[in-house]
Write a protein that holds these residues in place. Structure first.
Motif, mmCIF file in Angstrom:
data_model
loop_
_atom_site.group_PDB
_atom_site.id
_atom_site.type_symbol
_atom_site.label_atom_id
_atom_site.label_comp_id
_atom_site.label_asym_id
_atom_site.label_seq_id
_atom_site.Cartn_x
_atom_site.Cartn_y
_atom_site.Cartn_z
ATOM 1 N N SER A 27 1.804 -4.060 0.205
ATOM 2 C CA SER A 27 2.180 -4.260 1.600
ATOM 3 C C SER A 27 1.147 -5.092 2.349
ATOM 4 N N PHE A 339 7.369 -1.334 -1.204
ATOM 5 C CA PHE A 339 6.206 -1.577 -0.340
ATOM 6 C C PHE A 339 6.086 -3.061 0.030
ATOM 7 N N GLY A 343 5.856 -4.381 3.847
ATOM 8 C CA GLY A 343 4.877 -5.362 4.323
ATOM 9 C C GLY A 343 5.550 -6.571 4.941
ATOM 10 N N THR A 390 6.942 -12.187 -1.983
ATOM 11 C CA THR A 390 7.329 -10.825 -2.383
ATOM 12 C C THR A 390 7.768 -10.805 -3.840
#
Length: 420
Positions: A27, A339, A343, A390
Motif C-alpha cells: 500500500s 492492499f 494504496g 499495481t
C-alpha cells in the motif's frame, strides 16, 4: 476454489501481523508513487497553463534604438517598423504562419454617460489566434479581412469594458465613441486579462488612417512552425534578425535595435525542465516500488520458511506440490491485490481532494488587475500508470511467494517436518 479461499483467509487471520506488514509495504509503495506523480503533474499543469494564454509558437518583435553605427549611419537612431517588414516576414521567413502588426494608444471610450480610458489596439485578424482571444458565438466576431480592406469603423471590446460601459447589457451591435468617432461593437472578448487594463481592438488599417497617419509601428507578432529544438530556434532567431536588419539598415549584431522574444524557445526549455522533473519523479517512484517489492519478498520468504513444517505435513498426507504452490501463490496475489488497491484508492483520494480544494480556492479568489500566474494545478494521476504499478507489485508478490515455496516443496516430507 471456495475451500482454498477459505483456507487462505484462515491462514491470513492467524498471522495478522505478518499479513499487515506485507500489505503495508504494498500500500505504501503505491500510495507514495501516486503522490509523487500527482505532485509532478500538478507542477507541470500549473506552469504549462501560463503558456496557454498565447500561442506557444509566438514570435514578437519590438523596434528599439540602434547602439552600433552602421554603413555611415550613427548610433542612437529610433527605429520603427513599416509594411515592408511585414512583407519580409510573410515572404522571406518560411516558418512564419499567422502574423499581425500592432499599433496602440490610450483612448477614452464612452457610451452615453459611461466612459473610461482604455488601450486601443490596431490589429489584423490573425491577432485573435496569436493571443487566443475568446469570442463566444453569441458575442459576435473578431476583425476580418473585409474590415481591413474597407477600413471599417468597427470595434471588439473586452468583456470588462462591456460591463463598465453597458452595465450588464449586451454591447453587441451598439455604438461606442472612441475619442470623437463612433465605432460599432461587433464582438466581445471574454478572455480574462492576466495583467494591465482591458483593451479594445479595431482594424489595423483603420487605426493607421485615424490615429497613426505616419503608418509606422513598433510591434509585430507572428507564429512559426517547424522549430522543434533549441538549436533550430537559435538559428531562426539569428536568421530573422539578419532579415530585419537588412530591411531596416542596422547591424544584425545590434541587439538593441530590435528586441526579439521567442516564446517557442522558452516553451521548449520549460518542456526540457519538466522532462527532467518527470524523470526524477519516475526514478523515485521506481525505487519506491522496488522498496515495496523487497518488502513483499522478504516477508513472503519468512512466511514460507515458517510454514516449511506445514508443507512437509501436507506432502506427507498426499497433497501434491502444485496444490501447495497454488495456495501460497494465491495468498500472495490476494495480499498484494487487496492492499495495492487500498494504496491506490488512498493515493487517488488524496490527489482528488487536493485538486478539489485548489479549485474551490481559485473560485473564491478575488480577481485582481495584477499578474495571476499559476504554478500548481490539477495534481491528478493517469489511472493507467497507477494500474501498471499495481500490476507490477502483484506480479512481484506472486514471484516472491512462488520462489521460496517452490524450494520448500522440493524438500522431502520427513526433512520438512524436522524444521522448527
Amino acid at each position: 476454489m471456495r475451500d482454498q479461499f477459505q483456507e487462505i483467509l484462515s491462514t491470513l487471520s492467524q498471522n495478522k501481523l505478518r499479513t499487515t506488514l506485507t500489505g503495508l509495504s504494498v500500500s505504501w509503495g503505491i500510495f507514495i508513487l501516486i503522490i509523487l506523480l500527482g505532485a509532478g503533474n500538478g507542477l507541470r499543469n500549473g506552469v504549462m497553463e501560463n503558456f496557454q494564454e498565447r500561442a506557444v509558437n509566438r514570435i514578437v518583435l519590438w523596434s528599439g534604438r540602434t547602439s552600433i553605427p552602421f554603413k555611415g549611419l550613427k548610433s542612437g537612431r529610433n527605429l520603427q517598423f513599416a509594411d515592408k517588414e511585414l512583407d519580409v516576414i510573410k515572404n522571406e521567413v518560411a516558418e512564419s504562419r499567422l502574423i499581425t502588426p500592432q499599433s496602440n494608444n490610450n483612448q477614452t471610450i464612452s457610451n452615453g454617460n459611461e466612459f473610461g480610458s482604455y488601450q486601443l489596439r490596431g490589429v489584423m485578424p490573425d491577432y485573435m489566434g496569436i493571443e487566443k482571444l475568446q469570442i463566444k458565438p453569441e458575442d459576435g466576431r473578431f476583425i476580418n479581412q473585409l474590415d481591413i480592406k474597407s477600413e471599417n469603423k468597427i470595434i471588439v471590446i473586452d468583456h470588462k469594458i462591456e460591463e463598465t460601459l453597458f452595465k450588464g447589457k449586451s454591447a453587441l451591435g451598439e455604438y461606442v465613441k472612441v475619442g470623437q468617432l463612433m465605432f460599432k461593437v461587433v464582438g466581445v472578448n471574454s478572455k480574462k486579462q492576466r495583467w494591465g487594463n482591458p483593451s479594445a481592438y479595431i482594424p489595423f488599417s483603420t487605426f493607421q488612417l485615424i490615429f497613426n497617419p505616419s503608418k509606422k509601428f513598433n510591434n509585430i507578432a507572428f507564429t512559426v512552425e517547424g522549430l522543434n529544438t533549441k538549436a533550430e530556434n537559435e538559428a531562426f532567431n539569428e536568421g530573422l534578425r539578419k532579415e530585419i536588419a537588412q530591411s531596416m539598415n542596422f547591424s544584425s549584431d545590434d541587439k538593441q535595435a530590435v528586441y526579439l522574444n521567442n516564446a517557442q524557445e522558452d516553451y521548449i526549455q520549460t518542456q526540457k525542465i519538466f522532462g527532467g522533473i518527470t524523470l526524477f519523479v519516475g526514478i523515485i517512484g521506481i525505487f519506491t516500488l522496488i522498496a515495496g517489492i523487497v518488502g513483499v519478498s522478504n516477508i513472503m520468504l519468512v512466511s514460507v520458511k515458517e510454514r516449511t513444517r506445514e508443507i512437509g505435513i501436507r506432502k506427507a498426507i498426499g497433497a501434491s506440490p502444485m496444490s501447495i504452490l497454488k495456495i501460497i501463490v494465491l495468498e500472495s496475489i490476494l495480499i498484494t491485490a487487496v492492499f495495492g488497491y487500498i494504496g491506490m484508492i488512498a493515493g487517488i483520494g488524496v490527489t482528488e481532494i487536493a485538486n478539489f480544494m485548489m479549485e474551490q480556492a481559485a473560485a473564491a479568489q478575488v480577481p485582481t488587475e495584477g499578474p495571476q500566474m499559476s504554478i500548481f494545478k490539477d495534481p491528478t494521476v493517469n489511472l493507467g500508470y497507477v494500474l501498471i504499478a499495481t500490476a507490477i507489485l502483484i506480479i512481484a508478490g506472486v514471484v516472491a511467494g512462488y520462489l521460496p515455496a517452490y524450494k520448500a516443496v522440493k524438500v522431502r516430507p520427513i526433512e520438512a517436518m524436522r524444521k522448527d
